[in-house]
Design a protein around this motif. Structure first.
Motif, PDB file in Angstrom:
ATOM      1  N   THR A   1       0.827  -1.208   0.000  1.00 25.99           N
ATOM      2  CA  THR A   1       0.000   0.000   0.000  1.00 25.99           C
ATOM      3  C   THR A   1       0.857   1.253   0.000  1.00 25.99           C
ATOM      4  O   THR A   1       0.605   2.204  -0.749  1.00 25.99           O
ATOM      5  N   GLN A   2       1.891   1.235   0.823  1.00 27.20           N
ATOM      6  CA  GLN A   2       2.783   2.391   0.892  1.00 27.20           C
ATOM      7  C   GLN A   2       3.502   2.618  -0.439  1.00 27.20           C
ATOM      8  O   GLN A   2       3.705   3.754  -0.865  1.00 27.20           O
ATOM      9  N   MET A   3       3.887   1.502  -1.099  1.00 26.85           N
ATOM     10  CA  MET A   3       4.613   1.631  -2.361  1.00 26.85           C
ATOM     11  C   MET A   3       3.724   2.181  -3.473  1.00 26.85           C
ATOM     12  O   MET A   3       4.181   2.948  -4.321  1.00 26.85           O
ATOM     13  N   GLU A   4       2.458   1.789  -3.478  1.00 24.51           N
ATOM     14  CA  GLU A   4       1.536   2.332  -4.476  1.00 24.51           C
ATOM     15  C   GLU A   4       1.431   3.847  -4.315  1.00 24.51           C
ATOM     16  O   GLU A   4       1.514   4.596  -5.302  1.00 24.51           O
ATOM     17  N   THR A   5       1.262   4.287  -3.084  1.00 21.99           N
ATOM     18  CA  THR A   5       1.162   5.722  -2.819  1.00 21.99           C
ATOM     19  C   THR A   5       2.453   6.437  -3.178  1.00 21.99           C
ATOM     20  O   THR A   5       2.453   7.484  -3.843  1.00 21.99           O
ATOM     21  N   TYR A   6       3.563   5.852  -2.746  1.00 17.56           N
ATOM     22  CA  TYR A   6       4.876   6.456  -3.009  1.00 17.56           C
ATOM     23  C   TYR A   6       5.148   6.544  -4.504  1.00 17.56           C
ATOM     24  O   TYR A   6       5.590   7.586  -5.012  1.00 17.56           O
ATOM     25  N   CYS A   7       4.884   5.468  -5.235  1.00 11.24           N
ATOM     26  CA  CYS A   7       5.116   5.445  -6.676  1.00 11.24           C
ATOM     27  C   CYS A   7       4.315   6.529  -7.371  1.00 11.24           C
ATOM     28  O   CYS A   7       4.852   7.284  -8.191  1.00 11.24           O
ATOM     29  N   ASN A   8       3.040   6.630  -7.053  1.00  8.09           N
ATOM     30  CA  ASN A   8       2.200   7.642  -7.683  1.00  8.09           C
ATOM     31  C   ASN A   8       2.652   9.059  -7.329  1.00  8.09           C
ATOM     32  O   ASN A   8       2.612   9.963  -8.170  1.00  8.09           O
TER      33      ASN A   8
END
Length: 221
Positions: free
Chosen positions: A39-46
């Motif tokens: 979840t954190q990576m999805e947010t960070y990537c975007n």
């Protein structure tokens, strides 16, 4: 936090009147993170894609979006970005193509080399085999397709040399690395430029004859 630091670095490298990185695209990484940070990576990537876009650049990421890819499986990605497809299971063919962005075929089992070898990757590329059995839109020697050759999402293919094992430890110099990549520069140029003509019109023998003649270079060139 870490995101603020990374954004600051990209602003320094890409922003202002004299950016360090020129061109229209910058790679922002994004592969090989533990599943628990999905979840954190999805947010960070975007967020990083949006930041890079705000500085006038397209973002590029490693497409670890397959079911075995970990950090970005099932992620909804937004903004102006493209991906390197690099592993059938970790990237996921259907998942990568479903992103509906530009895709670069960088399939690891064919287009990676590690000088002195690591993780069973080859030390030198087999140019003859690659030319005769691989196309820009395929991901193995069996003809498994990433997509159709004329798919507008397919931007082409690229290769990768990874110096996983410090080359100097094995007595290798930068010239040894150049010796490994010069063949792939020729092969990828031909495959990307000529496309499926390399299967139907331009023989492997024809390519190898031209390569053996024209790839010989002046010293240190």
């Amino acid at each position: 936090n870490a995101e603020k630091v990374i954004k600051k670095l990209f602003t320094e490298m890409l922003g202002g009147s004299d950016p360090v990185i020129i061109g229209d695209t910058v790679h922002i990484g994004m592969d090989e993170y533990p599943d628990e940070y999905k979840t954190q990576m999805e947010t960070y990537c975007n967020n990083i894609i949006a930041h890079v876009n705000s500085l006038g650049y397209k973002a590029r990421i490693w497409s670890g979006v397959g079911k075995d890819g970990g950090c970005l499986y099932g992620a909804t990605l937004k903004g102006d970005f493209e991906v390197n497809f690099w592993a059938k299971n970790l990237s996921g063919i259907s998942e990568t193509m479903a992103l509906n962005c530009g895709v670069i075929n960088t399939i690891n089992n064919l287009l990676y080399v590690v000088p002195s070898t690591n993780y069973n990757f080859v030390d030198y590329y087999d140019l003859e085999k690659l030319y005769s059995k691989w196309q820009v839109n395929t991901v193995d020697y069996n003809g498994t397709k990433l997509c159709e050759a004329n798919d507008s999402r397919l931007l082409g293919a690229s290769f990768a040399i990874w110096n996983d094992i410090h080359t100097a430890y094995f007595g290798l110099t930068y010239r040894d690395v150049i010796d490994r990549l010069r063949g792939m520069i020729c092969l990828l140029a031909e495959k990307n430029w000529c496309g499926t003509d390399t299967a139907s019109k331009i023989s492997t023998a024809n390519f190898m004859a031209r390569y053996n003649k024209l790839s010989v270079r002046a010293g240190d060139a």
